[in-house]
Design an enzyme around this catalytic site. Structure first.
Site, short mmCIF file in Angstrom:
data_model
loop_
_atom_site.label_atom_id
_atom_site.label_comp_id
_atom_site.label_asym_id
_atom_site.label_seq_id
_atom_site.Cartn_x
_atom_site.Cartn_y
_atom_site.Cartn_z
N ASN A 79 -19.57 40.32 49.22
CA ASN A 79 -20.46 40.94 48.25
C ASN A 79 -19.72 42.16 47.71
O ASN A 79 -19.61 43.18 48.38
CB ASN A 79 -21.76 41.35 48.94
CG ASN A 79 -22.74 42.02 48.00
OD1 ASN A 79 -22.41 42.26 46.83
ND2 ASN A 79 -23.92 42.31 48.50
N ARG A 82 -21.29 36.65 46.39
CA ARG A 82 -22.51 37.05 45.69
C ARG A 82 -22.13 37.45 44.27
O ARG A 82 -21.26 38.29 44.07
CB ARG A 82 -23.16 38.23 46.39
CG ARG A 82 -24.37 38.70 45.63
CD ARG A 82 -24.98 39.93 46.25
NE ARG A 82 -26.12 40.34 45.45
CZ ARG A 82 -26.40 41.59 45.14
NH1 ARG A 82 -25.64 42.57 45.58
NH2 ARG A 82 -27.46 41.86 44.42
N HIS A 134 -32.39 39.66 42.84
CA HIS A 134 -32.77 39.50 44.25
C HIS A 134 -33.12 38.04 44.58
O HIS A 134 -33.81 37.78 45.55
CB HIS A 134 -34.04 40.33 44.59
CG HIS A 134 -33.82 41.80 44.70
ND1 HIS A 134 -34.84 42.68 44.41
CD2 HIS A 134 -32.78 42.54 45.07
CE1 HIS A 134 -34.42 43.92 44.59
NE2 HIS A 134 -33.15 43.86 44.99
N ARG A 165 -34.78 54.07 40.28
CA ARG A 165 -35.08 53.45 38.98
C ARG A 165 -36.55 53.61 38.64
O ARG A 165 -37.42 53.48 39.51
CB ARG A 165 -34.75 51.95 39.00
CG ARG A 165 -33.29 51.66 39.15
CD ARG A 165 -33.00 50.16 39.00
NE ARG A 165 -31.74 49.86 39.63
CZ ARG A 165 -31.56 48.90 40.54
NH1 ARG A 165 -32.56 48.11 40.88
NH2 ARG A 165 -30.38 48.71 41.08
N GLU A 182 -29.55 37.90 53.30
CA GLU A 182 -28.87 37.33 52.13
C GLU A 182 -27.54 36.69 52.51
O GLU A 182 -27.15 35.68 51.95
CB GLU A 182 -28.67 38.42 51.07
CG GLU A 182 -29.98 38.79 50.41
CD GLU A 182 -29.90 40.02 49.54
OE1 GLU A 182 -29.64 39.87 48.34
OE2 GLU A 182 -30.09 41.14 50.05
#
Ligand code: ADP
Length: 397
Positions: free
Chosen positions: A7, A89, A178, A239, A383
């Site tokens: 990743n 990823r 996601h 965010r 993940e």
């Protein structure tokens, strides 16, 4: 047989070597500050239930040096021959990928073509792919996209009400992110709750530094709260989530900021951090709120209000709603946030189980509600395991 999962961020590389069937991890770690003088790598080796950790400098190296160090470690541990494939990823696959893809020059070209949609992430993902292909030229490499799971959304969910040409010519639409986590967690929840894999309705709340809610019907994503970029939707660590788009022009005019500065502030200085004026870390905010910090309390309340609103609004898009699933750092650990959220959803038939909620933290999983119309459940996301499984499945090892 092992899968190496990579990743890769712009200045970091997270890696794990794991068995896609058992999920057992043999080696994992994180290289940080890549390309800078202080570049370093942390390696965790696992054997016989023990972990051995080491950290070292990469001498100013970047992705290539980090991958080379991982390769050297695999050799040192005698594991290199066990690696069957590399799973990467990749953040944005646009509308091209609804599933993982074997990386070919054509696939790389599409990832490159998606750079305008993910200008920070896709170039970093490509840097990781290039470094890994140079280090492991004999192995198949697979791209697993954050956006792929959400390609089952219908136009009513993914289109914005903007001029059609913005979509057809520029790709302005909702993509969602996601996806790997939502897909993994939804599958786990169906198994844990004994639901019918072909007939169920879930709402998954992935609450980490980035946060998103996805409605999943019969294994397919129906809607998700992140949009064209990960800025849309919930209140997150830094965010803003949804705001009136007119505030961009307003701040440019009134505060003399550039568009890039406003967008940067919405991504990096807003959310929990902006509201609290204190921190983007939920643990810290819970502690501060307990000690009477008004900003921290407002940040938590707004986070929960927006989350519960989004969950409730997603219930209307499902044929049936069996379960609400919490995951991610906050979803898996904060019984406080879960309790506040479930409280707000009481009128939709969710009855919290206070004791189960309190004790389901730090890796514990399970149901945290009493019998009602909807079950609430905590599931740990993984993940890396999902990427390893999808990679193994695609290359048929
Ligand atoms: P990322 O999205 O970067 O993978 P994580 O999924 O690890 O992030 O989630 C990070 C968030 O989880 C942070 O806001 C952190 O404060 C929160 N978190 C972790 N443990 C707890 C806890 N015990 N209570 C409340 N929040 C927690």
């Amino acid at each position: 047989m092992q899968i190496l999962v990579l990743n890769s961020g712009s200045s970091s590389l997270k890696f794990a070597l794991l068995d896609p069937v058992s999920g057992d991890v043999r080696l994992s770690g994180l290289a940080e500050r890549l390309g800078q003088e202080e570049a370093s790598i942390r390696l965790d080796r696992f054997a016989g239930g023990e972990r051995e950790r080491s950290e070292e400098s990469l001498g100013g190296g970047a992705h290539t040096e980090a991958v080379a160090r991982v390769l050297a470690e695999l050799d040192a541990l005698g594991l290199r021959a066990d690696v069957a494939a590399v799973g990467h990823r990749v953040v944005h696959g646009g509308e091209t990928f609804n599933a993982p893809a074997l990386i070919t020059p054509e696939v790389e070209a599409v990832i490159r073509a998606c750079i305008p949609l993910a200008p920070l992430h896709n170039p970093a993902n490509l840097a990781g792919i290039e470094a890994a292909r140079a280090a492991f030229p004999e192995l198949p490499h697979v791209a697993v996209f954050d956006t792929a799971f959400h390609q089952t959304m219908r136009p009513v969910a993914y289109r914005y009400a903007v001029p059609e040409e913005w979509y057809t010519h520029y790709g302005v639409r909702r993509y969602g992110f996601h996806g790997t986590s939502h897909q993994y967690v939804a599958g786990q929840a169906v198994r844990m709750l004994g639901l019918n894999p072909g007939r169920h309705g879930l709402i998954v709340a992935h609450l980490g530094n980035g946060c998103s809610v996805t409605s999943v019907q019969d294994g397919k994503s129906r809607d998700t709260s992140m949009g064209m970029t990960p800025l849309e939707g919930l209140v997150m660590g830094t965010r803003s989530g949804n705001v009136d788009p007119s505030l961009v022009e307003y701040m440019v005019r009134e505060a003399g900021m550039t568009v890039q500065e406003v967008t940067g502030a919405l991504n990096k200085e807003s959310g929990l951090l902006g509201l609290s004026g204190l921190s983007n870390d939920m643990r810290e905010l819970e502690e501060a709120a307990r000690n009477g910090h008004a900003g921290a309390q407002l940040a938590i309340d707004k986070f929960v209000y927006r989350l519960a609103q989004t969950i409730a609004s997603y219930a209307v898009g499902l044929h049936r709603w069996d379960a609400l699933v919490f995951t991610g750092g906050i979803g898996e650990n904060s019984s406080y946030i879960r309790a506040l959220t479930m409280e707000r959803l009481g009128s939709l038939g969710l009855v919290p189980d206070e004791r189960a909620n309190e004790s389901t933290v730090r890796g514990e999983q399970g149901v945290i509600s009493r019998e009602g119309w909807v079950t609430a459940v905590v599931v740990s996301t993984n993940e890396e395991l999902m990427i390893a499984r999808q990679t193994a499945e695609l290359v048929k090892v």
